[in-house]
Design a protein around this motif. Structure first.
Motif, PDB file in Angstrom:
ATOM      1  N   MET A   1       0.743  -0.724  -0.610  1.00 59.45           N
ATOM      2  CA  MET A   1       0.044   0.251  -0.242  1.00 59.45           C
ATOM      3  C   MET A   1       0.989   1.347  -0.700  1.00 59.45           C
ATOM      4  SD  MET A   1      -2.649  -0.957  -0.345  1.00 59.45           S
ATOM      5  CE  MET A   1      -2.064  -2.327  -1.723  1.00 59.45           C
ATOM      6  N   PHE A   2       2.535   1.199   0.147  1.00 58.44           N
ATOM      7  CA  PHE A   2       2.884   2.452   0.377  1.00 58.44           C
ATOM      8  C   PHE A   2       3.276   2.874  -1.077  1.00 58.44           C
ATOM      9  CE2 PHE A   2       5.118   0.493   4.548  1.00 58.44           C
ATOM     10  CZ  PHE A   2       4.247   1.002   5.313  1.00 58.44           C
ATOM     11  N   VAL A   3       2.853   1.884  -2.708  1.00 58.38           N
ATOM     12  CA  VAL A   3       3.527   2.477  -3.638  1.00 58.38           C
ATOM     13  C   VAL A   3       2.499   3.096  -4.579  1.00 58.38           C
ATOM     14  CG1 VAL A   3       1.898   0.919  -4.610  1.00 58.38           C
ATOM     15  CG2 VAL A   3       3.510   1.327  -5.927  1.00 58.38           C
ATOM     16  N   VAL A   4       1.207   3.575  -3.306  1.00 59.08           N
ATOM     17  CA  VAL A   4       0.483   4.620  -3.348  1.00 59.08           C
ATOM     18  C   VAL A   4       0.550   5.545  -3.565  1.00 59.08           C
ATOM     19  CG1 VAL A   4      -1.696   5.442  -3.030  1.00 59.08           C
ATOM     20  CG2 VAL A   4      -1.658   3.096  -3.563  1.00 59.08           C
ATOM     21  N   PRO A   5       1.273   6.555  -2.136  1.00 60.38           N
ATOM     22  CA  PRO A   5       1.354   7.738  -2.272  1.00 60.38           C
ATOM     23  C   PRO A   5       2.772   8.257  -2.634  1.00 60.38           C
ATOM     24  CG  PRO A   5       2.301   6.401   0.118  1.00 60.38           C
ATOM     25  CD  PRO A   5       1.117   5.765  -0.646  1.00 60.38           C
ATOM     26  N   VAL A   6       3.448   6.428  -2.700  1.00 63.20           N
ATOM     27  CA  VAL A   6       5.133   7.087  -3.665  1.00 63.20           C
ATOM     28  C   VAL A   6       4.900   7.832  -5.010  1.00 63.20           C
ATOM     29  CG1 VAL A   6       6.734   5.795  -3.822  1.00 63.20           C
ATOM     30  CG2 VAL A   6       6.385   5.477  -2.099  1.00 63.20           C
ATOM     31  N   LEU A   7       4.338   6.581  -5.680  1.00 67.97           N
ATOM     32  CA  LEU A   7       3.791   7.190  -7.104  1.00 67.97           C
ATOM     33  C   LEU A   7       2.868   8.440  -7.004  1.00 67.97           C
ATOM     34  CD1 LEU A   7       2.737   3.949  -8.470  1.00 67.97           C
ATOM     35  CD2 LEU A   7       5.149   4.766  -8.636  1.00 67.97           C
ATOM     36  N   PHE A   8       2.171   8.531  -6.944  1.00 67.63           N
ATOM     37  CA  PHE A   8       0.719   9.913  -6.899  1.00 67.63           C
ATOM     38  C   PHE A   8       2.242  11.198  -5.815  1.00 67.63           C
ATOM     39  CE2 PHE A   8      -2.227   7.318  -6.841  1.00 67.63           C
ATOM     40  CZ  PHE A   8      -3.537   8.503  -7.963  1.00 67.63           C
ATOM     41  N   GLY A   9       2.928  11.253  -4.836  1.00 62.20           N
ATOM     42  CA  GLY A   9       4.106  11.812  -5.106  1.00 62.20           C
ATOM     43  C   GLY A   9       4.807  12.303  -5.752  1.00 62.20           C
ATOM     44  N   MET A  10       5.411  10.832  -6.741  1.00 62.02           N
ATOM     45  CA  MET A  10       6.334  11.572  -7.487  1.00 62.02           C
ATOM     46  C   MET A  10       6.125  12.007  -8.652  1.00 62.02           C
ATOM     47  SD  MET A  10       8.968   8.234  -8.182  1.00 62.02           S
ATOM     48  CE  MET A  10      10.211   8.209  -6.187  1.00 62.02           C
ATOM     49  N   TYR A  11       4.684  11.199  -8.897  1.00 62.45           N
ATOM     50  CA  TYR A  11       3.870  12.054 -10.548  1.00 62.45           C
ATOM     51  C   TYR A  11       2.730  13.572 -10.583  1.00 62.45           C
ATOM     52  CZ  TYR A  11       7.121   8.913 -12.741  1.00 62.45           C
ATOM     53  OH  TYR A  11       8.664   8.159 -12.918  1.00 62.45           O
ATOM     54  N   TRP A  12       1.902  13.068  -8.927  1.00 63.49           N
ATOM     55  CA  TRP A  12       0.696  14.406  -9.159  1.00 63.49           C
ATOM     56  C   TRP A  12       1.301  15.099  -8.275  1.00 63.49           C
ATOM     57  CZ3 TRP A  12      -4.552  13.176  -6.717  1.00 63.49           C
ATOM     58  CH2 TRP A  12      -5.388  14.381  -7.007  1.00 63.49           C
ATOM     59  N   LYS A  13       0.991  16.367  -9.069  1.00 62.67           N
ATOM     60  CA  LYS A  13       0.762  18.409  -7.706  1.00 62.67           C
ATOM     61  C   LYS A  13       0.287  17.729  -6.326  1.00 62.67           C
ATOM     62  CE  LYS A  13       0.094  21.469 -11.281  1.00 62.67           C
ATOM     63  NZ  LYS A  13       0.044  22.280 -12.067  1.00 62.67           N
TER      64      LYS A  13
ATOM     65  N   SER B   1       4.646  22.794  -0.665  1.00 59.82           N
ATOM     66  CA  SER B   1       5.009  24.279  -1.299  1.00 59.82           C
ATOM     67  C   SER B   1       5.268  23.863  -2.769  1.00 59.82           C
ATOM     68  CB  SER B   1       5.969  24.653  -0.054  1.00 59.82           C
ATOM     69  OG  SER B   1       7.166  23.552  -0.052  1.00 59.82           O
ATOM     70  N   LYS B   2       5.521  24.623  -3.512  1.00 58.46           N
ATOM     71  CA  LYS B   2       6.533  25.030  -4.997  1.00 58.46           C
ATOM     72  C   LYS B   2       7.861  23.998  -4.470  1.00 58.46           C
ATOM     73  CE  LYS B   2       3.478  28.442  -6.806  1.00 58.46           C
ATOM     74  NZ  LYS B   2       3.310  29.625  -6.994  1.00 58.46           N
ATOM     75  N   ASP B   3       8.215  24.941  -3.420  1.00 54.38           N
ATOM     76  CA  ASP B   3      10.017  24.647  -3.161  1.00 54.38           C
ATOM     77  C   ASP B   3       9.936  22.642  -3.253  1.00 54.38           C
ATOM     78  OD1 ASP B   3      12.482  24.595  -2.937  1.00 54.38           O
ATOM     79  OD2 ASP B   3      12.768  23.583  -0.994  1.00 54.38           O
ATOM     80  N   THR B   4       9.058  22.012  -2.539  1.00 57.86           N
ATOM     81  CA  THR B   4       9.338  20.562  -2.308  1.00 57.86           C
ATOM     82  C   THR B   4       8.838  20.172  -3.869  1.00 57.86           C
ATOM     83  OG1 THR B   4       8.952  20.352  -0.240  1.00 57.86           O
ATOM     84  CG2 THR B   4       7.834  18.937  -1.176  1.00 57.86           C
ATOM     85  N   LEU B   5       7.197  20.152  -4.396  1.00 54.27           N
ATOM     86  CA  LEU B   5       6.924  19.934  -5.397  1.00 54.27           C
ATOM     87  C   LEU B   5       7.988  19.872  -6.492  1.00 54.27           C
ATOM     88  CD1 LEU B   5       3.595  20.948  -5.301  1.00 54.27           C
ATOM     89  CD2 LEU B   5       3.797  18.748  -5.087  1.00 54.27           C
ATOM     90  N   LYS B   6       8.964  20.652  -6.225  1.00 56.00           N
ATOM     91  CA  LYS B   6      10.170  21.086  -7.534  1.00 56.00           C
ATOM     92  C   LYS B   6      10.949  20.068  -7.318  1.00 56.00           C
ATOM     93  CE  LYS B   6      13.410  24.334  -9.706  1.00 56.00           C
ATOM     94  NZ  LYS B   6      13.465  25.476  -9.341  1.00 56.00           N
ATOM     95  N   ARG B   7      11.278  19.971  -6.238  1.00 53.65           N
ATOM     96  CA  ARG B   7      12.553  19.076  -5.748  1.00 53.65           C
ATOM     97  C   ARG B   7      11.775  16.943  -6.237  1.00 53.65           C
ATOM     98  NH1 ARG B   7      13.576  18.193  -0.943  1.00 53.65           N
ATOM     99  NH2 ARG B   7      11.828  19.447   0.038  1.00 53.65           N
ATOM    100  N   HIS B   8      10.799  17.098  -5.568  1.00 53.18           N
ATOM    101  CA  HIS B   8      10.200  15.912  -5.891  1.00 53.18           C
ATOM    102  C   HIS B   8       9.646  15.245  -7.506  1.00 53.18           C
ATOM    103  CE1 HIS B   8      10.453  14.099  -2.079  1.00 53.18           C
ATOM    104  NE2 HIS B   8      10.884  15.356  -1.373  1.00 53.18           N
ATOM    105  N   LEU B   9       9.279  16.430  -8.165  1.00 54.77           N
ATOM    106  CA  LEU B   9       8.891  16.267  -9.113  1.00 54.77           C
ATOM    107  C   LEU B   9       9.783  15.997 -10.472  1.00 54.77           C
ATOM    108  CD1 LEU B   9       6.171  16.531  -7.500  1.00 54.77           C
ATOM    109  CD2 LEU B   9       4.612  17.342  -9.618  1.00 54.77           C
ATOM    110  N   LEU B  10      10.874  16.271 -10.491  1.00 54.02           N
ATOM    111  CA  LEU B  10      11.977  17.207 -11.594  1.00 54.02           C
ATOM    112  C   LEU B  10      12.944  15.797 -11.351  1.00 54.02           C
ATOM    113  CD1 LEU B  10      11.393  20.960 -12.313  1.00 54.02           C
ATOM    114  CD2 LEU B  10      10.477  19.406 -13.134  1.00 54.02           C
ATOM    115  N   ALA B  11      13.098  15.525  -9.888  1.00 50.25           N
ATOM    116  CA  ALA B  11      14.700  14.574  -9.945  1.00 50.25           C
ATOM    117  C   ALA B  11      14.873  13.514 -10.741  1.00 50.25           C
ATOM    118  CB  ALA B  11      14.104  14.401  -7.676  1.00 50.25           C
ATOM    119  N   GLY B  12      15.573  13.542 -10.832  1.00 51.00           N
ATOM    120  CA  GLY B  12      16.039  12.120 -11.910  1.00 51.00           C
ATOM    121  C   GLY B  12      16.452  12.196 -13.422  1.00 51.00           C
TER     122      GLY B  12
END
Length: 492
Positions: A408-420, A481-492
């Motif tokens: 079940m941890f996969v849900v917040p992980v994937l949404f956290g990486m790909y959905w702002k 926050s925008k800073d957190t989203l930028k760090r996570h969504l654009l990582a990799g």
């Protein structure tokens, strides 16, 4: 109770030598483990050979060599349709969806655990307490399933009670994980991976030799009834709904397994990750294919046995000299130990870092956490030994339930990486709702019947996804926050 007469002396000799080897590796690892980063993720310096073998051997377990072949032994070829696809994609899928991002974030942000990632992405330190507790709840049974397998091996090869093996192997793993942490775990995984591969080849070759070749064995199996050769298997064991559920469980849902998730933080760079995935996938596919194929082929040769979890040790014992069989049985023990060590270090991190340092005592220093981690490892290991002695279910059943709970941890992980738009309350709610649905669909007869043969992980995942989307949409003010989203969504 063992299925055949045993001569325990060769087994004792091999196991003592094996223990000595693990002790030496643990000692070497201790000398190189100086910081918390060393203890939990090897300071992000693992090369592709160590990373690949460690990832594969952690994904392997006693289930691969005992529980899964035992299940296939009762079902026929239909069981292999679950195992092989699950193995082939279990590393590729995580690498594609989350691997690159995790390697980048691990090095840049200093993440050590799954909850480091989720707490940072959802800007919630309190999340670490919930996730750490859930990890321990599901990780102890997962490790318990492996240690039960150790008891099976000792029983088959010595005639001693299962509890003797449970205690002995539990103490060994606790010792080298206390001393060397992730470095000790990954270094021993290399040795263990080689032994596992040898055991799978030996079991397959022995069955072919005993049965007079593939054609003769398949003809004998087919003569027992066509259900042994096709779906849904003997006694209807594997309907298509259950097959699809298990393929998803052992491939897609590996992204939510904390002990595998953390391996990306230990990898040196992206190039290391891709090489590791290729190495591990090829090795796992060949090993799982051979060990699982030996199970249905052995059915006409061995017939009914009291406990089908014993099938691979019995094959090795009947087809090899005592010393050779004992060496390869050490390979099966390695499958369980390699899973236990990776999970044990991760569970230790969940208690010391995610619960204690982040949730209970934020002022605790890293040096203090490193010191108490060794004691926590010991306590968790003793809990695993107790669980193994009680043996509340079969290896396959326990392992599957524990794996499903952490899926079940996969849900917040994937949404956290790909959905702002994913929010903190939604992340909390999705995990709780998913695991609650899993337990209810597993334990409540009416709900179990209502899912029409699907494994409980499927409705649990659906419930978690729906909860994540709905709660995120009704709590837009809790977006990171925008800073957190930028760090996570654009990582990799």
């Amino acid at each position: 109770m063992s299925e055949v007469a045993v001569n325990p002396i060769p087994f004792y000799i091999v196991i003592v030598l094996y223990i000595c080897m693990m002790a030496v590796i643990g000692y070497i690892a201790t000398k190189k483990t100086n910081t918390m980063q060393d203890y939990f993720v090897l300071s992000g310096k693992a090369g592709f050979i160590v990373s690949g073998i460690a990832y594969a051997t952690t994904q392997y377990s006693m289930g691969t060599f005992l529980g899964t072949p035992g299940t296939i032994y009762n079902a026929g070829y239909s069981g292999m349709a679950i195992t092989i696809p699950g193995v082939v994609f279990s590393l590729v899928i995580p690498a594609i969806f989350i691997g690159r991002k995790l390697v980048t974030l691990g090095h840049r942000e200093g993440f050590l655990t799954l909850t480091d990632y989720l707490s940072d992405r959802y800007e919630s330190k309190n999340m670490s307490g919930l996730l750490g507790a859930l990890m321990v709840v599901f990780m102890v049974p997962m490790m318990g399933a492996q240690i039960i397998g150790a008891g099976v091996l000792v029983n088959v090869f010595t005639g001693l009670p299962n509890q003797v093996g449970v205690i002995a192997f539990g103490v060994i793993v606790i010792a080298y994980c206390m001393s060397g942490g992730m470095r000790g775990a990954m270094m021993t995984d290399v040795v263990q991976g080689i032994l596992m591969f040898g055991a799978s080849i030996a079991a397959f070759v022995i069955v072919l030799k005993m049965g007079g070749g593939m054609t003769a064995l398949n003809e004998s199996l087919a003569s027992m009834g066509e259900e042994w050769m096709a779906f849904p298997g003997a006694n209807g064991s594997f309907p298509w709904t259950y097959m699809v559920s298990n393929i998803l469980l052992w491939s897609f849902f590996t992204m939510g397994q904390p002990q595998l998730f953390t391996k990306f933080f230990a990898m040196k760079d992206h190039k290391t990750m891709f090489r590791s995935v290729i190495l591990a996938t090829v090795g796992m596919a060949l090993t799982a294919w051979l060990i699982c194929w030996s199970a249905p082929l052995a059915r006409p040769l061995i017939g009914d046995i009291n406990n089908t979890d014993y099938i691979v040790p019995i094959i090795l014992q009947r087809g090899l000299p005592a010393i050779a069989a004992s060496v390869l049985v050490a390979g099966i023990a390695a499958a369980g130990m390699s899973t236990i060590d990776g999970v044990l270090v991760t569970a230790t991190a969940a208690v010391t870092r995610d619960i204690y340092q982040k949730f209970i005592n934020p002022n605790a220093s890293d040096d203090f956490i490193l010191r108490i981690s060794k004691y926590v490892t010991c306590v968790l290991g003793l809990m695993v030994i107790l669980f193994g002695c009680l043996q509340p279910g079969s290896i396959f059943t326990i392992n599957t339930f524990a794996f499903s709970g952490m899926a079940m941890f996969v849900v917040p992980v994937l949404f956290g990486m790909y959905w702002k738009k994913a929010t903190t309350p939604a992340a909390w709610a999705s995990i709780i709702c998913g695991d609650l649905t899993l337990v209810l669909c597993t334990k409540v007869p009416a709900l179990k019947e209502a899912i029409h043969g699907f494994h409980a992980v499927v409705p649990a995942f659906a419930a978690a996804v729906i909860t994540m989307v709905v709660v995120s949409l009704i709590t837009p003010g809790r977006v990171a926050s925008k800073d957190t989203l930028k760090r996570h969504l654009l990582a990799g």
